[in-house]
Write an enzyme that holds these catalytic residues in place. Sequence first.
Site, PDB file in Angstrom:
ATOM      1  N   PHE A 163     -13.800   3.179   4.114  1.00  0.00           N
ATOM      2  CA  PHE A 163     -14.501   3.367   5.387  1.00  0.00           C
ATOM      3  C   PHE A 163     -14.394   4.812   5.844  1.00  0.00           C
ATOM      4  O   PHE A 163     -13.292   5.312   6.081  1.00  0.00           O
ATOM      5  CB  PHE A 163     -13.925   2.436   6.462  1.00  0.00           C
ATOM      6  CG  PHE A 163     -14.353   1.005   6.276  1.00  0.00           C
ATOM      7  CD1 PHE A 163     -15.368   0.461   7.045  1.00  0.00           C
ATOM      8  CD2 PHE A 163     -13.761   0.215   5.300  1.00  0.00           C
ATOM      9  CE1 PHE A 163     -15.784  -0.847   6.858  1.00  0.00           C
ATOM     10  CE2 PHE A 163     -14.164  -1.096   5.106  1.00  0.00           C
ATOM     11  CZ  PHE A 163     -15.181  -1.631   5.883  1.00  0.00           C
ATOM     12  N   ALA A 164     -15.554   5.488   5.940  1.00  0.00           N
ATOM     13  CA  ALA A 164     -15.591   6.869   6.421  1.00  0.00           C
ATOM     14  C   ALA A 164     -16.342   6.862   7.743  1.00  0.00           C
ATOM     15  O   ALA A 164     -17.531   7.170   7.810  1.00  0.00           O
ATOM     16  CB  ALA A 164     -16.278   7.759   5.394  1.00  0.00           C
ATOM     17  N   ILE A 165     -15.639   6.427   8.790  1.00  0.00           N
ATOM     18  CA  ILE A 165     -16.257   6.254  10.111  1.00  0.00           C
ATOM     19  C   ILE A 165     -15.892   7.452  10.990  1.00  0.00           C
ATOM     20  O   ILE A 165     -14.734   7.896  10.980  1.00  0.00           O
ATOM     21  CB  ILE A 165     -15.763   4.950  10.776  1.00  0.00           C
ATOM     22  CG1 ILE A 165     -15.975   3.737   9.852  1.00  0.00           C
ATOM     23  CG2 ILE A 165     -16.412   4.763  12.149  1.00  0.00           C
ATOM     24  CD1 ILE A 165     -17.370   3.190   9.785  1.00  0.00           C
TER      25      ILE A 165
ATOM     26  N   ASP B 240      -8.185   8.120   4.055  1.00  0.00           N
ATOM     27  CA  ASP B 240      -7.413   9.359   4.261  1.00  0.00           C
ATOM     28  C   ASP B 240      -6.301   9.457   3.235  1.00  0.00           C
ATOM     29  O   ASP B 240      -5.122   9.616   3.545  1.00  0.00           O
ATOM     30  CB  ASP B 240      -6.861   9.411   5.693  1.00  0.00           C
ATOM     31  CG  ASP B 240      -6.136   8.140   6.096  1.00  0.00           C
ATOM     32  OD1 ASP B 240      -6.334   7.105   5.430  1.00  0.00           O
ATOM     33  OD2 ASP B 240      -5.362   8.185   7.072  1.00  0.00           O
TER      34      ASP B 240
ATOM     35  N   HIS C  26       4.257  -1.830   1.631  1.00  0.00           N
ATOM     36  CA  HIS C  26       4.174  -0.683   2.536  1.00  0.00           C
ATOM     37  C   HIS C  26       5.318   0.283   2.214  1.00  0.00           C
ATOM     38  O   HIS C  26       6.465  -0.137   2.091  1.00  0.00           O
ATOM     39  CB  HIS C  26       4.276  -1.184   3.979  1.00  0.00           C
ATOM     40  CG  HIS C  26       3.941  -0.151   5.001  1.00  0.00           C
ATOM     41  ND1 HIS C  26       4.722   0.963   5.192  1.00  0.00           N
ATOM     42  CD2 HIS C  26       2.916  -0.064   5.875  1.00  0.00           C
ATOM     43  CE1 HIS C  26       4.174   1.702   6.160  1.00  0.00           C
ATOM     44  NE2 HIS C  26       3.073   1.101   6.579  1.00  0.00           N
TER      45      HIS C  26
ATOM     46  N   GLU D 241      -3.438  -4.947   9.823  1.00  0.00           N
ATOM     47  CA  GLU D 241      -2.236  -5.060   8.976  1.00  0.00           C
ATOM     48  C   GLU D 241      -1.401  -6.285   9.352  1.00  0.00           C
ATOM     49  O   GLU D 241      -0.835  -6.955   8.480  1.00  0.00           O
ATOM     50  CB  GLU D 241      -1.393  -3.783   9.099  1.00  0.00           C
ATOM     51  CG  GLU D 241      -0.225  -3.711   8.145  1.00  0.00           C
ATOM     52  CD  GLU D 241       0.376  -2.312   8.128  1.00  0.00           C
ATOM     53  OE1 GLU D 241       0.005  -1.515   7.242  1.00  0.00           O
ATOM     54  OE2 GLU D 241       1.213  -2.005   9.005  1.00  0.00           O
TER      55      GLU D 241
END
Length: 351
Positions: free
Chosen positions: A120-122, A212, A232, A302
């Site tokens: 997602f590149a929002i 990112d 995680h 998450e």
Amino acid sequence: MCSQKWPSVCSIKWILLFCLCFGLLLSWFAIKGNRCHPNIAMPYTLHSNSNERSSLVNFLQDGKLPRILYDKPDIFKPRRIDVLSITPWLAPIVWNGTFNRDILNAQFHQREVRIGLTVFAIKKYVIFIKKFIESAEKFFMVGHKVNYYVFTDRVNEISNFTLAEGRHMVILEVPAYERWQDVTMRRMEMIRDFSIKQFVNDVDYLACVDVDMEFLDDVGVEILSKVFGALHPGFFSHTRREFTYERRPQSKAYIPFEAGDFYYAGGYFGGVVEEVVKLTNYCHHAMLADKQQNIEALWHDESYLNKYFLLYKPTKILSPEYIWNNYYGSPASIQTKRFLGVNKKYEEVRF
Ligand SMILES: *[C@@H]1O[C@H](CO)[C@@H](O)[C@H](O)[C@H]1NC(C)=O
Ligand SMILES: *[C@@H]1O[C@H](CO)[C@@H](O)[C@H](O)[C@H]1NC(C)=O
């Protein structure tokens, strides 16, 4: 001492001696002959020689597999003894050194597997897409068929990439929600909808990750399974009590202190398309139900993902090598950082 009478005892002795020599000579030729003609040799010779190698080549070619020679797995020599590499429900945990990528590649090439990578590149996050795609071209599923699915509200700002053969980019225009919490949580709904509408026809597996990030080492078919998640990097050595699960019983993401296996990263999950539909659908509905009661889970998507994986255990788990952040340093168990959080000024990209 021999008498001159024929046939005498003496000549019988000579005849027997002759037969013995002739027999020995015949068997010597027979053995020598076998050595020269492997086709009539016993099929089960155990000596490591050129015959055995050529029969191995024939065997490998029969199966239409490329020639791979590799060490026999040793029951008494686990590949890693410093980390858990299998869960109590028998899902592998993927660490460097536990697998042979050549074997895996041959198996997955045989099935001509197709993999979709969603990202997602929002809003301002479009700035991350260049490094993400360029590094993925170097390290993500090299040699396999890959579709990049880029969800964005800024179609015109996605640069044009030159991709390797068999790799495609599909740009999907989606709305941008006002709050970043909604942007992150709504990913579940969008992945679900496009999976049903499109991905299920195009690919076998999906991997759904954060943008990112940057690939620094190989991420290949070893990650693929029916449904997978990743540990995680901040919690893999922590206790249950320390996990940042949602702790309010009113929330659909609630996990009590006595429960939980691992703390999974929200920015990495996947599986076969049908399983990704189930996972994203569950998380989306849990989020909507909480919204009705004015609850927002502590860590958004998450938190819901962690609840899902508690109830429906993943069939494979990726070690934090697959989603590292240098904020957590360089512990010895992390032999390689395959996918790393990009250093960013947090406030600059928060919107
Ligand atoms: C990762 O594992 C491979 C064996 O598969 C090994 O050769 C390599 O040294 C390991 N990397 C590190 C940094 O230990
Ligand atoms: C990519 O190429 C198309 C036409 O081929 C062009 O219209 C578009 O502006 C280009 N995008 C960027 C970001 O350069």
